[in-house]
Design an enzyme around this catalytic site. Structure first.
Site, short mmCIF file in Angstrom:
data_model
loop_
_atom_site.label_atom_id
_atom_site.label_comp_id
_atom_site.label_asym_id
_atom_site.label_seq_id
_atom_site.Cartn_x
_atom_site.Cartn_y
_atom_site.Cartn_z
N ARG A 133 0.81 -1.24 0.00
CA ARG A 133 0.00 0.00 0.00
C ARG A 133 0.83 1.27 0.00
NH1 ARG A 133 -3.69 -2.44 3.88
NH2 ARG A 133 -5.32 -3.46 2.70
N LYS A 155 3.95 11.55 -10.72
CA LYS A 155 3.12 10.73 -11.62
C LYS A 155 3.86 9.42 -11.85
CE LYS A 155 0.37 13.93 -14.37
NZ LYS A 155 0.15 14.49 -15.71
N GLU A 197 11.25 18.68 -23.73
CA GLU A 197 10.51 19.02 -22.50
C GLU A 197 11.03 20.34 -21.91
OE1 GLU A 197 7.84 17.47 -21.45
OE2 GLU A 197 7.94 15.40 -22.15
N LYS A 239 8.27 23.38 -12.98
CA LYS A 239 7.44 22.21 -12.71
C LYS A 239 7.09 22.13 -11.22
CE LYS A 239 6.30 17.54 -13.51
NZ LYS A 239 6.42 16.33 -14.28
N GLU A 249 -3.54 17.34 -10.88
CA GLU A 249 -4.05 17.75 -12.19
C GLU A 249 -5.58 17.86 -12.19
OE1 GLU A 249 -1.84 15.92 -15.42
OE2 GLU A 249 -3.49 16.36 -16.77
N ARG A 255 -1.62 22.15 -13.81
CA ARG A 255 -0.74 21.02 -14.15
C ARG A 255 -0.98 20.52 -15.57
NH1 ARG A 255 1.73 16.19 -10.45
NH2 ARG A 255 3.07 15.40 -12.10
N ASN A 259 1.13 19.29 -20.25
CA ASN A 259 0.84 18.34 -21.32
C ASN A 259 0.90 18.97 -22.70
OD1 ASN A 259 0.38 16.25 -19.47
ND2 ASN A 259 -1.74 16.91 -19.16
N HIS A 262 1.45 16.87 -25.74
CA HIS A 262 1.36 15.45 -25.35
C HIS A 262 0.12 14.74 -25.87
CE1 HIS A 262 4.73 16.58 -22.87
NE2 HIS A 262 4.85 15.36 -22.38
N HIS A 266 1.20 11.35 -27.44
CA HIS A 266 0.76 10.03 -26.95
C HIS A 266 0.06 9.25 -28.07
CE1 HIS A 266 0.93 11.20 -22.40
NE2 HIS A 266 2.11 11.08 -22.95
N HIS A 279 10.04 9.52 -26.86
CA HIS A 279 8.97 10.35 -26.28
C HIS A 279 9.23 11.83 -26.58
CE1 HIS A 279 5.87 11.80 -23.65
NE2 HIS A 279 6.74 12.47 -22.92
N1 GLY Z 1 4.62 15.12 -17.30
C1 GLY Z 1 3.51 15.93 -16.98
C2 GLY Z 1 3.24 15.98 -15.50
O1 GLY Z 1 4.03 15.54 -14.71
O2 GLY Z 1 2.20 16.45 -15.10
#
Ligand code: GLY
Length: 377
Positions: A133, A155, A197, A239, A249, A255, A259, A262, A266, A279
């Site tokens: 957990r 994330k 990035e 960030k 997010e 947040r 993206n 992205h 993606h 990527h």
């Molecule tokens: N890579 C985007 C984020 O961490 O929200």
């Protein structure tokens, strides 16, 4: 220049803090941090049992040094190497890693240390989030992309055959150690991918940083250590601030701006089975396409879109798909499977000027499809 730099001493570490109440942590950026990891982590981690998770590309260079540094500081630390590549970001590999956690007798007070790029960080973070957990984990990113993005913000995920990062959890690391010396071993293509990035932060948040990148991208490509440390620090600071404001997010939160590019990226990665483009390259194409869509929608001036494309190209990154890449209709269909889509509606991050962007959930499907159909190189 600091006094220590003038005297020729090693420059002091740069420290960026992610403010999240009880889950706050530091991103430490400096040369040779792996050798000092034990002493740094001694004051951060409550437990003394640690398992370093790395891959067969990174492990031979830094795995032994990191495990040794942990042992020297009194940790019971060993390193295990997984196969490299996006394929390792799967539930199957997560299961193998749970088995290794049991074999290493990790308990709830133990810690996983992710040493590698985004794949190792995301997978290890996911296992740390779910094993018993949730146990502590530390990120030691060794790619530029992981240093400025994947290792920060909590994330964690594995991929599902239908969508990238679809199975995951938010789980913040206890610390992020960015050892800039590892960049000396980074393949050229991965260095360029990380720059995608970095450029993203300039577009969404910081026009001055964007201009600095325009002037200094050649230095970054030449691996100038001072320029790289500056780019990493500014990117992480942006960030960290955004994650501090919007950890999970939420709808309408900042947040989602991270993206940029992205939604397109993606879809490209999913349609191409994570092969063909890295990527960062997919994000570079995605940012150029997002620029095109912003101009089409009357949000962004053509001059700014040109500057964005020019900087991406100057970093040696692609700005368009190639003939032979998946057809526009397939790519368009894949965008609807992205986590950013809501109730069948597409959501795009679009810049309205360099240094500012917003989420748009009202892009008509035919406009998005038209962008996929636009010129290929
Ligand atoms: N890579 C985007 C984020 O961490 O929200």
């Amino acid at each position: 220049m600091s006094d220590s730099e003038k005297k020729g001493a090693a420059p002091a570490d740069r420290v960026v803090r992610v403010e999240l109440g009880a889950r706050s942590y530091e991103i430490r950026i400096g040369e040779g941090l792996i050798a000092r990891a034990g002493e740094i982590l001694s004051s951060v981690l409550p437990g003394r049992r640690a398992l370093v998770v790395t891959d067969r590309n990174v492990g031979p260079h830094f795995g032994h040094a990191l495990a040794g540094a942990l042992q020297k500081a009194g940790f019971d630390g060993t390193a295990i190497e997984l196969p490299p590549g996006e394929g390792a970001k799967s539930l199957e590999t997560a299961k193998a890693l749970y088995d290794l956690c049991f074999t290493a007798k990790l308990d709830r007070g133990s810690c996983l240390v992710a040493l590698g790029g985004g794949v190792i960080g995301d997978l290890t973070g996911f296992v740390a989030a779910t094993y018993m957990r949730g146990i502590d984990f530390v990120q030691v990113p060794t790619t530029l992309l992981a240093m400025v993005d994947a290792s920060v913000g909590g994330k964690t995920a594995v991929d599902h055959p239908k969508a990238k990062n679809a199975i995951g959890a938010f789980h913040q690391p206890r610390a992020v150690l960015v050892d800039t010396a590892t960049l000396a071993k980074l393949p050229e293509r991965d260095l360029r991918s990380g720059l995608a990035e970095v450029i993203k932060y300039g577009i969404i948040d910081d026009a001055e940083f964007f201009a600095w990148l325009e002037a200094n991208v050649a230095k970054l490509l030449a691996r100038d250590t001072v320029a790289l440390a500056h780019a990493i620090e500014v990117s992480c600071a942006i960030k960290a601030r955004i994650v501090g404001e919007d950890e999970r997010e939420r709808d309408g939160g900042p947040r989602a701006l991270l993206n940029l590019g992205h939604t397109f990226a993606h879809a490209i990665e999913t349609c191409m089975n994570y092969a063909g483009y890295t990527h960062g390259e997919a994000v570079a194409i995605g940012m150029a396409l997002a620029g095109q869509l912003s101009v089409k929608r009357g949000l962004l001036g053509e001059a700014d879109a040109k500057r964005i494309r020019a900087l991406i190209e100057k970093a040696g990154l692609p700005v368009a798909l190639k003939a032979g890449d998946p057809p526009p209709e397939d790519l368009h269909a894949a965008t609807f499977r992205d986590k950013k889509a809501r109730g069948g509606k597409l959501r795009f991050v679009l810049a309205d000027k360099i240094g500012h962007a917003a989420v748009h959930g009202d892009v008509p499907e035919d406009e998005a499809l038209a962008v996929w159909k636009s010129g290929r190189s």
